[in-house]
Design a protein around this motif. Sequence first.
Motif, mmCIF file in Angstrom:
data_model
loop_
_atom_site.group_PDB
_atom_site.id
_atom_site.type_symbol
_atom_site.label_atom_id
_atom_site.label_comp_id
_atom_site.label_asym_id
_atom_site.label_seq_id
_atom_site.Cartn_x
_atom_site.Cartn_y
_atom_site.Cartn_z
ATOM 1 N N SER A 202 0.827 -1.211 0.000
ATOM 2 C CA SER A 202 0.000 0.000 0.000
ATOM 3 C C SER A 202 0.862 1.262 0.000
ATOM 4 O O SER A 202 0.484 2.262 -0.612
ATOM 5 N N LEU A 203 2.008 1.221 0.662
ATOM 6 C CA LEU A 203 2.911 2.376 0.628
ATOM 7 C C LEU A 203 3.446 2.615 -0.779
ATOM 8 O O LEU A 203 3.517 3.754 -1.244
ATOM 9 N N ILE A 204 3.806 1.532 -1.454
ATOM 10 C CA ILE A 204 4.337 1.671 -2.817
ATOM 11 C C ILE A 204 3.222 2.078 -3.778
ATOM 12 O O ILE A 204 3.418 2.939 -4.636
ATOM 13 N N ALA A 205 2.047 1.465 -3.654
ATOM 14 C CA ALA A 205 0.945 1.776 -4.574
ATOM 15 C C ALA A 205 0.450 3.210 -4.401
ATOM 16 O O ALA A 205 0.008 3.835 -5.366
ATOM 17 N N ASN A 206 0.511 3.737 -3.184
ATOM 18 C CA ASN A 206 0.070 5.107 -2.929
ATOM 19 C C ASN A 206 1.192 6.129 -3.026
ATOM 20 O O ASN A 206 0.979 7.298 -2.717
ATOM 21 N N HIS A 207 2.371 5.680 -3.438
ATOM 22 C CA HIS A 207 3.533 6.550 -3.671
ATOM 23 C C HIS A 207 3.866 7.390 -2.441
ATOM 24 O O HIS A 207 3.973 8.604 -2.516
ATOM 25 N N ARG A 208 4.056 6.733 -1.314
ATOM 26 C CA ARG A 208 4.445 7.402 -0.069
ATOM 27 C C ARG A 208 5.963 7.514 -0.047
ATOM 28 O O ARG A 208 6.661 6.683 0.508
ATOM 29 N N TYR A 209 6.470 8.561 -0.661
ATOM 30 C CA TYR A 209 7.905 8.715 -0.852
ATOM 31 C C TYR A 209 8.653 9.157 0.401
ATOM 32 O O TYR A 209 9.862 9.334 0.361
ATOM 33 N N GLU A 210 7.950 9.312 1.530
ATOM 34 C CA GLU A 210 8.658 9.626 2.761
ATOM 35 C C GLU A 210 9.387 8.405 3.312
ATOM 36 O O GLU A 210 10.212 8.531 4.209
ATOM 37 N N TYR A 211 9.128 7.232 2.751
ATOM 38 C CA TYR A 211 9.844 6.024 3.125
ATOM 39 C C TYR A 211 10.922 5.757 2.089
ATOM 40 O O TYR A 211 10.663 5.758 0.881
ATOM 41 N N TYR B 156 12.552 3.081 1.171
ATOM 42 C CA TYR B 156 12.366 1.926 0.294
ATOM 43 C C TYR B 156 11.441 2.260 -0.874
ATOM 44 O O TYR B 156 11.691 1.864 -2.014
ATOM 45 N N VAL B 157 10.384 2.984 -0.604
ATOM 46 C CA VAL B 157 9.443 3.382 -1.655
ATOM 47 C C VAL B 157 10.119 4.365 -2.609
ATOM 48 O O VAL B 157 9.976 4.257 -3.824
ATOM 49 N N TYR B 158 10.860 5.303 -2.067
ATOM 50 C CA TYR B 158 11.527 6.310 -2.885
ATOM 51 C C TYR B 158 12.551 5.679 -3.827
ATOM 52 O O TYR B 158 12.658 6.076 -4.986
ATOM 53 N N LYS B 159 13.287 4.695 -3.330
ATOM 54 C CA LYS B 159 14.351 4.088 -4.132
ATOM 55 C C LYS B 159 13.849 3.082 -5.155
ATOM 56 O O LYS B 159 14.494 2.870 -6.175
ATOM 57 N N ASN B 160 12.704 2.438 -4.886
ATOM 58 C CA ASN B 160 12.321 1.288 -5.704
ATOM 59 C C ASN B 160 11.030 1.450 -6.486
ATOM 60 O O ASN B 160 10.554 0.482 -7.073
ATOM 61 N N SER B 161 10.434 2.622 -6.499
ATOM 62 C CA SER B 161 9.205 2.796 -7.266
ATOM 63 C C SER B 161 9.186 4.184 -7.889
ATOM 64 O O SER B 161 10.048 5.004 -7.633
ATOM 65 N N GLY B 162 8.180 4.396 -8.703
ATOM 66 C CA GLY B 162 8.008 5.690 -9.354
ATOM 67 C C GLY B 162 6.561 5.879 -9.765
ATOM 68 O O GLY B 162 5.770 4.939 -9.778
ATOM 69 N N ASN B 163 6.224 7.087 -10.131
ATOM 70 C CA ASN B 163 4.848 7.387 -10.532
ATOM 71 C C ASN B 163 4.476 6.775 -11.873
ATOM 72 O O ASN B 163 3.306 6.611 -12.177
ATOM 73 N N LEU C 88 5.120 3.733 -12.987
ATOM 74 C CA LEU C 88 5.065 2.272 -13.006
ATOM 75 C C LEU C 88 3.646 1.758 -13.201
ATOM 76 O O LEU C 88 2.703 2.289 -12.633
ATOM 77 N N GLU C 89 3.524 0.714 -14.008
ATOM 78 C CA GLU C 89 2.253 0.020 -14.149
ATOM 79 C C GLU C 89 2.011 -0.830 -12.899
ATOM 80 O O GLU C 89 2.948 -1.141 -12.167
ATOM 81 N N PRO C 90 0.759 -1.209 -12.631
ATOM 82 C CA PRO C 90 0.470 -1.982 -11.407
ATOM 83 C C PRO C 90 1.273 -3.281 -11.277
ATOM 84 O O PRO C 90 1.673 -3.643 -10.182
ATOM 85 N N LYS C 91 1.509 -3.980 -12.389
ATOM 86 C CA LYS C 91 2.287 -5.219 -12.277
ATOM 87 C C LYS C 91 3.729 -4.930 -11.877
ATOM 88 O O LYS C 91 4.360 -5.736 -11.200
ATOM 89 N N TYR C 92 4.247 -3.786 -12.267
ATOM 90 C CA TYR C 92 5.602 -3.426 -11.871
ATOM 91 C C TYR C 92 5.645 -2.863 -10.460
ATOM 92 O O TYR C 92 6.673 -2.937 -9.796
ATOM 93 N N ILE C 93 4.540 -2.308 -10.004
ATOM 94 C CA ILE C 93 4.469 -1.869 -8.600
ATOM 95 C C ILE C 93 4.560 -3.091 -7.693
ATOM 96 O O ILE C 93 5.268 -3.079 -6.693
ATOM 97 N N LEU C 94 3.882 -4.165 -8.068
ATOM 98 C CA LEU C 94 3.967 -5.391 -7.282
ATOM 99 C C LEU C 94 5.390 -5.941 -7.287
ATOM 100 O O LEU C 94 5.914 -6.332 -6.250
ATOM 101 N N SER C 95 6.034 -5.932 -8.436
ATOM 102 C CA SER C 95 7.392 -6.472 -8.489
ATOM 103 C C SER C 95 8.417 -5.552 -7.846
ATOM 104 O O SER C 95 9.506 -5.997 -7.495
ATOM 105 N N SER C 96 8.088 -4.288 -7.656
ATOM 106 C CA SER C 96 9.037 -3.414 -6.965
ATOM 107 C C SER C 96 9.085 -3.712 -5.473
ATOM 108 O O SER C 96 9.963 -3.210 -4.779
ATOM 109 N N LEU C 97 8.152 -4.526 -4.984
ATOM 110 C CA LEU C 97 8.216 -4.948 -3.588
ATOM 111 C C LEU C 97 9.502 -5.697 -3.290
ATOM 112 O O LEU C 97 10.088 -5.539 -2.235
#
Length: 119
Positions: A71-80, A82-89, A91-100
């Motif tokens: 949920s942090l990655i899907a909602n783009h909570r960049y204050e964390y 891990y989310v900041y380093k491994n995800s982006g705005n 990304l498609e949903p399947k890549y959001i899951l794999s960025s976990l």
Amino acid sequence: MDYIGEHLVPGKIGHFLIILSFVASIIASVSYFLSTRSTNIADELSWKKLGRIAFFLDVASIIGVFIILYSLIANHRYEYQYVYKNSGNDLEPKYILSSLWSASEGSFILWTIWHAILG
């Protein structure tokens, strides 16, 4: 220092769940070990029951950590970090899951999820 608009509660809940998972897995391991060493049937069953309760608590906390991190990655909570380093705005949903599991911490969570499923 707190900033306006930070979402710190999921991180605190996740931290608690990680500690709970660690303690529950140690209790489950010790309980199962003591159940194999017990000569009394009643003691063996009580140790197994405690081990199962601790294992299911471990599973529930690991699933909770997985859901919080997703949920942090899907909602783009960049204050964390891990989310900041491994995800982006972008990304498609399947890549959001794999960025976990794109970094070592996420891979560790993936392995604990598989441990919970196989257990």
